[in-house]
Design a protein around this motif. Structure first.
Motif, mmCIF file in Angstrom:
data_model
loop_
_atom_site.group_PDB
_atom_site.id
_atom_site.type_symbol
_atom_site.label_atom_id
_atom_site.label_comp_id
_atom_site.label_asym_id
_atom_site.label_seq_id
_atom_site.Cartn_x
_atom_site.Cartn_y
_atom_site.Cartn_z
ATOM 1 N N GLY A 1 1.929 -1.868 -10.852
ATOM 2 C CA GLY A 1 1.087 -0.769 -10.192
ATOM 3 C C GLY A 1 0.468 0.313 -11.326
ATOM 4 N N GLY A 2 -0.477 0.644 -10.760
ATOM 5 C CA GLY A 2 -1.314 1.920 -11.739
ATOM 6 C C GLY A 2 -2.763 1.418 -11.689
ATOM 7 N N SER A 3 -3.577 2.184 -10.868
ATOM 8 C CA SER A 3 -5.094 2.007 -10.744
ATOM 9 C C SER A 3 -5.299 0.385 -10.657
ATOM 10 C CB SER A 3 -5.681 2.361 -12.270
ATOM 11 O OG SER A 3 -5.438 3.808 -12.350
ATOM 12 N N VAL A 4 -4.796 -0.143 -9.731
ATOM 13 C CA VAL A 4 -5.083 -1.379 -9.408
ATOM 14 C C VAL A 4 -6.110 -1.540 -8.267
ATOM 15 C CG1 VAL A 4 -4.274 -3.633 -8.023
ATOM 16 C CG2 VAL A 4 -2.770 -2.579 -9.443
ATOM 17 N N LYS A 5 -7.260 -2.129 -8.633
ATOM 18 C CA LYS A 5 -8.346 -2.259 -7.862
ATOM 19 C C LYS A 5 -8.813 -3.583 -7.609
ATOM 20 C CE LYS A 5 -9.602 2.147 -8.675
ATOM 21 N NZ LYS A 5 -8.085 2.790 -8.830
ATOM 22 N N VAL B 1 0.020 -0.464 -4.558
ATOM 23 C CA VAL B 1 -1.341 0.160 -4.796
ATOM 24 C C VAL B 1 -1.644 1.307 -4.149
ATOM 25 C CG1 VAL B 1 -3.858 -0.441 -4.170
ATOM 26 C CG2 VAL B 1 -2.293 -2.404 -4.504
ATOM 27 N N GLY B 2 -2.058 2.474 -4.769
ATOM 28 C CA GLY B 2 -2.229 3.743 -4.318
ATOM 29 C C GLY B 2 -3.516 3.940 -3.859
ATOM 30 N N GLY B 3 -4.481 4.818 -4.558
ATOM 31 C CA GLY B 3 -5.714 5.204 -4.266
ATOM 32 C C GLY B 3 -6.575 3.953 -3.607
ATOM 33 N N ALA B 4 -6.549 2.571 -4.123
ATOM 34 C CA ALA B 4 -7.403 1.687 -3.704
ATOM 35 C C ALA B 4 -6.753 1.162 -2.230
ATOM 36 C CB ALA B 4 -7.459 0.330 -4.508
ATOM 37 N N ALA C 1 0.862 -0.985 0.018
ATOM 38 C CA ALA C 1 0.144 -0.017 0.036
ATOM 39 C C ALA C 1 0.972 1.288 0.073
ATOM 40 C CB ALA C 1 -1.057 0.177 1.287
ATOM 41 N N ASN C 2 0.783 1.902 -1.260
ATOM 42 C CA ASN C 2 1.468 3.189 -1.062
ATOM 43 C C ASN C 2 0.441 4.468 -0.866
ATOM 44 O OD1 ASN C 2 3.162 5.433 -1.726
ATOM 45 N ND2 ASN C 2 3.086 5.189 -4.055
ATOM 46 N N TRP C 3 0.600 4.909 0.419
ATOM 47 C CA TRP C 3 -0.382 5.911 0.799
ATOM 48 C C TRP C 3 -0.009 7.477 0.362
ATOM 49 C CZ3 TRP C 3 -1.387 4.357 6.510
ATOM 50 C CH2 TRP C 3 -2.211 3.131 6.548
ATOM 51 N N LYS C 4 1.248 7.423 -0.218
ATOM 52 C CA LYS C 4 1.638 8.879 -0.746
ATOM 53 C C LYS C 4 1.645 9.914 0.573
ATOM 54 C CE LYS C 4 0.507 7.018 -4.825
ATOM 55 N NZ LYS C 4 0.077 7.493 -6.590
ATOM 56 N N MET C 5 1.013 11.212 0.313
ATOM 57 C CA MET C 5 0.862 11.799 1.294
ATOM 58 C C MET C 5 -0.266 11.892 1.987
ATOM 59 S SD MET C 5 2.311 15.707 1.327
ATOM 60 C CE MET C 5 0.913 16.755 0.786
ATOM 61 N N ALA D 1 -0.691 5.318 -16.095
ATOM 62 C CA ALA D 1 -1.888 4.302 -15.524
ATOM 63 C C ALA D 1 -1.655 4.717 -13.789
ATOM 64 C CB ALA D 1 -1.454 2.818 -15.545
ATOM 65 N N ILE D 2 -1.132 5.556 -13.480
ATOM 66 C CA ILE D 2 -0.952 5.856 -12.003
ATOM 67 C C ILE D 2 -1.942 6.872 -11.665
ATOM 68 C CG2 ILE D 2 0.216 6.742 -10.006
ATOM 69 C CD1 ILE D 2 2.815 5.630 -11.263
ATOM 70 N N GLY D 3 -2.951 6.446 -10.966
ATOM 71 C CA GLY D 3 -4.066 7.583 -10.445
ATOM 72 C C GLY D 3 -4.967 7.970 -11.462
ATOM 73 N N THR D 4 -4.937 7.157 -12.658
ATOM 74 C CA THR D 4 -5.715 7.732 -13.805
ATOM 75 C C THR D 4 -7.104 6.935 -13.845
ATOM 76 O OG1 THR D 4 -4.628 6.341 -15.222
ATOM 77 C CG2 THR D 4 -3.960 8.542 -14.904
ATOM 78 N N TYR E 1 6.431 -2.587 -11.729
ATOM 79 C CA TYR E 1 6.349 -1.979 -12.937
ATOM 80 C C TYR E 1 5.185 -1.180 -13.010
ATOM 81 C CZ TYR E 1 4.697 -1.255 -17.928
ATOM 82 O OH TYR E 1 4.389 -0.410 -18.938
ATOM 83 N N GLU E 2 5.262 0.319 -13.030
ATOM 84 C CA GLU E 2 4.338 1.318 -12.827
ATOM 85 C C GLU E 2 4.209 2.237 -14.076
ATOM 86 O OE1 GLU E 2 2.674 1.745 -8.558
ATOM 87 O OE2 GLU E 2 4.309 3.050 -8.882
ATOM 88 N N PRO E 3 3.406 1.733 -15.290
ATOM 89 C CA PRO E 3 3.493 2.941 -16.168
ATOM 90 C C PRO E 3 3.043 4.192 -15.823
ATOM 91 C CG PRO E 3 2.089 1.009 -16.519
ATOM 92 C CD PRO E 3 2.738 0.769 -15.273
ATOM 93 N N SER F 1 7.202 6.920 -9.774
ATOM 94 C CA SER F 1 7.340 8.024 -10.540
ATOM 95 C C SER F 1 7.029 9.685 -10.104
ATOM 96 C CB SER F 1 6.253 7.665 -11.638
ATOM 97 O OG SER F 1 5.154 8.192 -11.359
ATOM 98 N N GLU F 2 6.296 9.593 -8.940
ATOM 99 C CA GLU F 2 6.018 10.870 -8.606
ATOM 100 C C GLU F 2 7.387 11.518 -7.791
ATOM 101 O OE1 GLU F 2 2.888 10.011 -5.913
ATOM 102 O OE2 GLU F 2 1.752 9.464 -7.700
ATOM 103 N N ARG F 3 8.431 10.789 -7.519
ATOM 104 C CA ARG F 3 9.761 11.112 -7.014
ATOM 105 C C ARG F 3 10.516 11.508 -8.360
ATOM 106 N NH1 ARG F 3 9.613 12.804 -2.414
ATOM 107 N NH2 ARG F 3 11.942 13.541 -3.170
#
Ligand code: PGA
Length: 255
Positions: free
Chosen positions: A210-214, A232-235, A7-11, A170-173, A165-167, A95-97
């Motif tokens: 990684g990238g919009s995994v649900k 996994v970010g958002g989910a 789980a990548n919670w970011k900020m 696809a991240i957060g889109t 592998y995070e295109p 990729s955000e870094r």
């Protein structure tokens, strides 16, 4: 080999929110067999996560490190500072870094080395932008990112390599890669690791998509021969969704 779902919670999430999440998740951990579950909160919530999850099968990861041990690096955090709180994993080169904070391949290489030297397990992120994909440069980009990240690494010192592998597109889109694209990238990464770091390292490598995994698409990724989990970010921000996602991944690989 276990799946690895991080789980990548970011900020997102204060320490108090992290505590509530970790307690909820821990109640379910007996249902996570076959999956290594990793929570990567912001730095300020790592002590809380580390304390609550101490002795648990759920592990804690950080979202970044600096490559030096100490020094005049305002705002940065060293590996030893994370180890103090029970952190086992660290996301490197997200990729955000790379794209928002301008991290380059050389810095990412130093961070990967620092992680291994200090006994942290890196989750190394790679992936192409939308333009690079349209120009047919996906494999070239992966090759550049991986070859430079591996520069100077001693294969003998690598016991736990995770590559996400995070295109970027696809991240957060909400627009995940197709299973076919993720599978092709996974195969390419696997072959490159075997070529550059040897059969031993490649046999223990786990590749995440990684990238919009649900919950409803994770099954199509973890059943790919070269993919063994997800970043996994958002989910991952709501316990219910994250637990559903882990359950869906287990179901997909277990039958
Ligand atoms: P996402 O983020 O799941 O929200 O697309 C993934 C990531 O950035 O690691």
């Amino acid at each position: 080999m276990n799946l690895i779902i991080a789980a990548n919670w970011k900020m997102h999430k204060t320490a108090a929110e992290t505590a509530a999440f970790c307690r909820e998740l821990q109640k379910e951990e007996s249902n996570f067999e076959g999956v290594d579950v990793i929570i990567c909160p912001p730095f300020t919530a790592l002590p809380t996560a580390g304390e609550i999850l101490q002795g648990s099968k759920i592990k804690v990861g950080a979202q970044n490190i600096h490559w030096e041990e100490k020094g005049a690096f305002t705002g940065e955090i060293a590996a030893s500072m994370l180890l103090e709180y029970g952190v086992e994993y660290v996301i490197i080169g997200h990729s955000e870094r790379r794209h928002i904070f301008g991290e380059n391949d050389m810095q990412i290489n130093r961070k990967v080395k620092a992680a291994f030297n200090k006994g942290l397990k890196p989750i190394l992120c790679v992936g192409e932008t939308e333009d690079e994909r349209h120009n047919g440069a996906t494999e070239l980009v992966l090759q550049r990112q991986l070859v430079s990240a591996f520069e100077g690494l001693n294969p003998e010192a690598i016991n736990n390599l995770v590559i996400a592998y995070e295109p970027v597109w696809a991240i957060g889109t909400g627009r995940a890669a197709t299973a076919e694209d993720a599978g092709n990238a996974g195969d390419y990464i696997h072959d490159l690791v075997r070529e550059k770091l040897g059969v031993e390292v490649a046999s223990r490598l786990r590749i995440q998509y990684g990238g919009s995994v649900k919950p409803d698409n994770i099954g199509s990724f973890v059943t790919l021969p070269s993919v063994a989990g997800a970043l996994v970010g958002g989910a991952s921000l709501a316990t219910g969704t994250f637990i559903n996602l882990i359950t869906a991944a287990r179901k997909a690989v277990l039958h």
